[in-house]
Design a protein around this motif. Structure first.
Motif, mmCIF file in Angstrom:
data_model
loop_
_atom_site.group_PDB
_atom_site.id
_atom_site.type_symbol
_atom_site.label_atom_id
_atom_site.label_comp_id
_atom_site.label_asym_id
_atom_site.label_seq_id
_atom_site.Cartn_x
_atom_site.Cartn_y
_atom_site.Cartn_z
ATOM 1 N N LEU A 49 0.835 -1.206 0.000
ATOM 2 C CA LEU A 49 0.000 0.000 0.000
ATOM 3 C C LEU A 49 0.870 1.258 0.000
ATOM 4 O O LEU A 49 0.558 2.241 -0.682
ATOM 5 C CB LEU A 49 -0.939 -0.008 1.206
ATOM 6 N N HIS A 97 -9.173 1.244 1.262
ATOM 7 C CA HIS A 97 -8.915 -0.182 1.087
ATOM 8 C C HIS A 97 -9.716 -0.994 2.090
ATOM 9 O O HIS A 97 -10.187 -0.481 3.116
ATOM 10 C CB HIS A 97 -7.419 -0.493 1.221
ATOM 11 N N ALA A 102 -7.796 -2.101 -3.187
ATOM 12 C CA ALA A 102 -7.080 -0.839 -2.997
ATOM 13 C C ALA A 102 -7.626 0.166 -4.003
ATOM 14 O O ALA A 102 -7.297 0.116 -5.189
ATOM 15 C CB ALA A 102 -5.581 -1.030 -3.181
#
Length: 379
Positions: free
Chosen positions: A271, A285, A338
């Motif tokens: 991430l 997310h 995401a």
């Protein structure tokens, strides 16, 4: 975004026309591959106009048209089309109509290359994969109904010439291979009538000929030009052939893409990698449910429709934009969604188009739009 490239070249002295640029773009991402709701095409302008400069943008807005005027560009190549459906009036009542009016008044052509560029294997999603650092990439949801098989019968001494003509016209490509065909030899029979001008044999007499049955795959949108190539290269007065529509998926055309990281990463590290790569201030997310991830699915823009495909393909993470609240529940702790934002996932498309055009066109004035057209703001 700060453009990777900011090179402004001198205009082409040969006065390249807009149609030549469109021809290259359409060969790269054929309009036949766009979605039914899309409007990838020349929306405003005369294709036979000489180019003074090209402005590459993600969106086309009034501000982008003004930027084109300032930079002396009379062609805007944008990813998103300014017009998706028919306009019933041009009164300037909304930003779409005002943008179109401004472009027309200033002789600026507007061309979009949208879902057709999303759907080709060298397009938007491949760019995202490259930025993330994925390898072993493939289309996530390949499309079917795009391929046709051509079968014809050719005298042995003309087989190679006919096949080469078909290859040149666009037939016989499968993935990383070209000049693909199947041939088998046999005997053809025919009887010319009195008006015929046969390649061999006599009028009124039954004749036989040693022939090759040839078969090639072709993209359906190139069918007409490939059949013309067959007829032009074939020695027979009457060319026997037939076309078979195939339900095969086209492995190089479709939605989304999936690939693998070279080495596994932790979910949190990945991430952070996304934030750094795409210059993000925030990522929406789902809950992190596994420590190590490696298989990544992507889709530029709005990609929630591909969640099931990403899960079926065994992706650990699905990177896209525009997920709705209730759609996040569909991850069901089997995949990490995401959502990096629509604009953020596609803004690098400007670089993608630039790289393609600079390779194809060479000495022509190319400019990045410096306008941030993202309508979503973060506080």
């Amino acid at each position: 975004m700060t453009p990777k490239f900011n090179q402004v070249l001198e205009p082409n002295p040969e006065h390249m026309q807009i149609s030549e640029v469109i021809g290259h773009l359409n060969q790269w991402a054929p309009p036949a591959y766009q979605e039914s709701y899309d409007n990838s095409r020349l929306i405003v302008g005369d294709a036979h106009t000489a180019i003074t400069g090209i402005l590459i943008s993600l969106d086309c807005t009034e501000a982008v048209v003004e930027e084109a005027i300032t930079k002396g560009c009379n062609l805007i190549v944008s990813h998103h089309p300014i017009v998706f459906s028919g306009l019933k009036s041009l009164t300037g009542k909304n930003y779409v109509e005002r943008t179109v009016i401004k472009a027309i008044k200033n002789d600026i052509a507007l061309f979009s290359i949208h879902t057709n560029l999303d759907n080709v294997h060298t397009g938007v999603n491949k760019k995202i994969c490259d930025l993330i650092g994925l390898n072993q990439t493939r289309i996530l949801a390949p499309k079917s109904g795009l391929l046709t098989k051509l079968t014809s019968f050719v005298p042995l001494d003309h087989r190679e010439a006919v096949l080469q003509a078909l290859y040149l016209a666009g037939a016989g490509s499968i993935g990383n291979y070209d000049q693909c065909s199947f041939t088998v030899e046999g005997t053809g029979t025919f009887r010319p009538n009195a008006s015929a001008n046969p390649y061999s044999g006599q009028a009124g007499e039954v004749s036989t000929a040693a022939e090759s049955r040839i078969e090639v795959l072709l993209p359906r949108h190139l069918q007409s030009q490939i059949v013309r190539a067959l007829q032009k290269s074939h020695p027979y007065e009457e060319v026997a052939y037939y076309l078979t529509e195939l339900s095969n998926t086209h492995q190089e055309v479709g939605s989304g893409m999936i690939g693998q990281l070279t080495e596994p990463m932790s979910s949190t590290a990945f991430l952070q990698h996304l934030k750094d790569t795409f210059h993000l201030s925030v990522i929406k997310h789902t809950a992190i449910h596994r420590d190590q991830i490696q298989k990544i699915a992507v889709c530029g823009g709005a990609g929630s429709f591909l969640l099931r495909s990403a899960k079926s393909a065994g992706a650990d993470v699905f990177v896209t934009g525009d997920f709705k609240y209730h759609e996040f529940f569909d991850a069901e702790d089997s995949i990490l969604i995401a959502d990096i934002g629509h604009y953020e996932s596609e803004v690098f498309t400007k670089e993608l188009i630039y790289d393609f055009l600079i390779e194809k066109l060479g000495n022509i004035a190319l400019n990045f739009s410096e306008e941030n057209t993202n309508p979503v703001k973060y506080f």
